[in-house]
Motif scaffolding. Structure first.
Motif, PDB file in Angstrom:
ATOM      1  N   MET A  15     127.395  44.933  74.296  1.00 38.18           N
ATOM      2  CA  MET A  15     126.517  45.402  74.993  1.00 38.18           C
ATOM      3  C   MET A  15     125.949  46.635  74.427  1.00 38.18           C
ATOM      4  O   MET A  15     124.833  46.947  74.417  1.00 38.18           O
ATOM      5  CB  MET A  15     126.715  45.862  76.665  1.00 38.18           C
ATOM      6  N   ALA A  16     126.894  47.485  73.725  1.00 41.91           N
ATOM      7  CA  ALA A  16     126.640  48.544  73.166  1.00 41.91           C
ATOM      8  C   ALA A  16     125.525  48.269  71.780  1.00 41.91           C
ATOM      9  O   ALA A  16     124.839  49.091  71.565  1.00 41.91           O
ATOM     10  CB  ALA A  16     127.916  49.354  72.651  1.00 41.91           C
ATOM     11  N   GLY A  17     126.135  47.273  71.392  1.00 44.78           N
ATOM     12  CA  GLY A  17     125.363  46.757  69.978  1.00 44.78           C
ATOM     13  C   GLY A  17     124.064  46.471  70.252  1.00 44.78           C
ATOM     14  O   GLY A  17     123.156  47.040  69.700  1.00 44.78           O
ATOM     15  N   ALA A  18     123.869  45.602  71.327  1.00 44.50           N
ATOM     16  CA  ALA A  18     122.424  45.213  71.777  1.00 44.50           C
ATOM     17  C   ALA A  18     121.602  46.586  72.443  1.00 44.50           C
ATOM     18  O   ALA A  18     120.367  46.650  71.974  1.00 44.50           O
ATOM     19  CB  ALA A  18     122.517  44.264  72.969  1.00 44.50           C
ATOM     20  N   ALA A  21     120.476  48.317  69.177  1.00 43.39           N
ATOM     21  CA  ALA A  21     119.298  47.662  68.721  1.00 43.39           C
ATOM     22  C   ALA A  21     118.194  48.068  69.224  1.00 43.39           C
ATOM     23  O   ALA A  21     117.079  48.206  68.762  1.00 43.39           O
ATOM     24  CB  ALA A  21     119.484  46.204  68.447  1.00 43.39           C
ATOM     25  N   GLN A  22     117.978  47.836  70.570  1.00 43.30           N
ATOM     26  CA  GLN A  22     117.014  47.939  71.392  1.00 43.30           C
ATOM     27  C   GLN A  22     116.534  49.418  71.369  1.00 43.30           C
ATOM     28  O   GLN A  22     115.075  49.659  71.024  1.00 43.30           O
ATOM     29  CB  GLN A  22     117.408  47.562  72.834  1.00 43.30           C
ATOM     30  N   SER A  23     117.296  50.370  71.262  1.00 45.01           N
ATOM     31  CA  SER A  23     117.011  51.648  71.373  1.00 45.01           C
ATOM     32  C   SER A  23     116.286  52.155  69.998  1.00 45.01           C
ATOM     33  O   SER A  23     115.306  52.971  69.985  1.00 45.01           O
ATOM     34  CB  SER A  23     118.036  52.536  71.276  1.00 45.01           C
ATOM     35  N   LEU A  35     108.145  42.460  72.141  1.00 47.63           N
ATOM     36  CA  LEU A  35     107.788  42.269  70.592  1.00 47.63           C
ATOM     37  C   LEU A  35     106.691  41.278  70.358  1.00 47.63           C
ATOM     38  O   LEU A  35     106.878  40.218  70.416  1.00 47.63           O
ATOM     39  CB  LEU A  35     109.309  41.609  69.689  1.00 47.63           C
ATOM     40  N   THR A  36     105.689  41.739  69.896  1.00 47.22           N
ATOM     41  CA  THR A  36     104.522  40.984  69.558  1.00 47.22           C
ATOM     42  C   THR A  36     104.494  40.390  68.083  1.00 47.22           C
ATOM     43  O   THR A  36     104.380  41.207  66.970  1.00 47.22           O
ATOM     44  CB  THR A  36     103.174  41.625  69.896  1.00 47.22           C
ATOM     45  N   MET A  71     117.214  42.573  67.222  1.00 52.71           N
ATOM     46  CA  MET A  71     116.494  43.914  67.680  1.00 52.71           C
ATOM     47  C   MET A  71     116.865  44.398  69.068  1.00 52.71           C
ATOM     48  O   MET A  71     116.322  45.348  69.459  1.00 52.71           O
ATOM     49  CB  MET A  71     115.150  43.879  67.175  1.00 52.71           C
ATOM     50  N   GLY A  72     117.314  43.404  69.643  1.00 50.43           N
ATOM     51  CA  GLY A  72     117.682  43.762  71.072  1.00 50.43           C
ATOM     52  C   GLY A  72     116.773  43.199  72.067  1.00 50.43           C
ATOM     53  O   GLY A  72     116.954  43.463  73.365  1.00 50.43           O
TER      54      GLY A  72
END
Length: 269
Positions: A15-18, A21-23, A35-36, A71-72
């Motif tokens: 969860m921390a990795g995701a 990546a999202q941040s 994400l377009t 990238m999350g």
């Protein structure tokens, strides 16, 4: 109890990795939390299957969803749009975060748009007039009559790697090589794999791609990158995600599935 703690700890790490990546992408996409991604109109096999990138089928479609995940972004947070090739490489604002249409990374284009690190390096491939019964081995290729375009890296590959029994015929451009193949003047020619796939499917009746060389056997091969607006702050996140996909073997597995197994183009060894 120890098993429970271990599983819980692992879940926390994932969860921390995701979240990390999202941040990385927070505030850097056109639409928050989305994400377009743009592709061609239409988008072709084997890059996108049945012109439906949302299916995740095809090399670029599969890479797009793997990248988004790294990238999350959830699968449902990927938004697809369409552009022409020429429209995408023009300077100025874009209606996409990323565009994947087999864009070769060139110094000229890089002046007006940004590219990710390469997600694909195009190998050289062997185009023949008819593939049935032909042996995709170097020994068999030595017996073929070859045509090459003088301005490409095909000539040194033919001469040094294949070393045919007769000198190849040299032409000015791809069209002249294909015409020579149609006339039966040459048996085989070398092109980058995407070009060879296109020529075999659309231009050369009865054409087939016999095999492909490993990218590291080609001097100055084309590198495909995801196109973004010039100075896009998302580039750092995209490059980090691509590095992760390369490191864990995901990118190589997608390439093997869609550009070797799906196309039936074996590696020449």
């Amino acid at each position: 109890m120890w098993k429970f703690l271990t599983t819980a700890a692992l879940g926390t790490v994932l969860m921390a990795g995701a979240a990390a990546a999202q941040s990385c992408a927070d505030g850097k996409t056109l639409a928050e939390g989305k994400l377009t991604i743009a592709t061609g109109n239409p988008a072709y096999y084997p890059w996108v299957i049945d012109d439906a990138p949302e299916s995740g089928q095809g090399f670029e479609a599969a890479v797009a969803y793997a990248l988004a995940d790294a990238m999350g972004f959830a699968e449902g947070d990927v938004v697809w749009t369409r552009t022409s090739f020429d429209q995408a490489i023009q300077p100025g604002a874009k209606d996409f975060d990323l565009n994947m249409q087999q864009f070769s990374i060139t110094a000229e284009r890089d002046k007006v748009v940004d590219f990710s690190e390469p997600y694909y390096t195009a190998p050289m491939a062997v185009l023949v007039r008819g593939g049935d019964g032909l042996d995709p081995s170097l020994d068999a290729m030595k017996e073929m009559k070859w045509g090459v375009v003088a301005s490409t890296t095909a000539l040194p590959v033919v001469m040094e790697t294949i070393s045919p029994g007769s000198s190849p015929l040299v032409y000015d451009d791809n069209a002249n090589v294909v015409e020579a193949m149609k006339a039966g003047q040459v048996d085989a020619a070398l092109f980058d794999l995407p070009t060879a796939l296109y020529l075999s499917a659309v231009v050369l009746e009865g054409g087939a791609v016999l095999g492909q060389f490993a990218p590291d056997e080609t001097a100055n091969p084309d590198h495909f990158g995801m196109l973004m607006t010039e100075g896009n702050p998302l580039k750092e996140c995209v490059d980090a995600a691509l590095a992760a996909l390369k490191s864990d073997g995901t990118l190589a597995a997608i390439e093997a599935e869609w550009l070797q197994e799906a196309t039936g183009v074996p590696l020449i060894k």
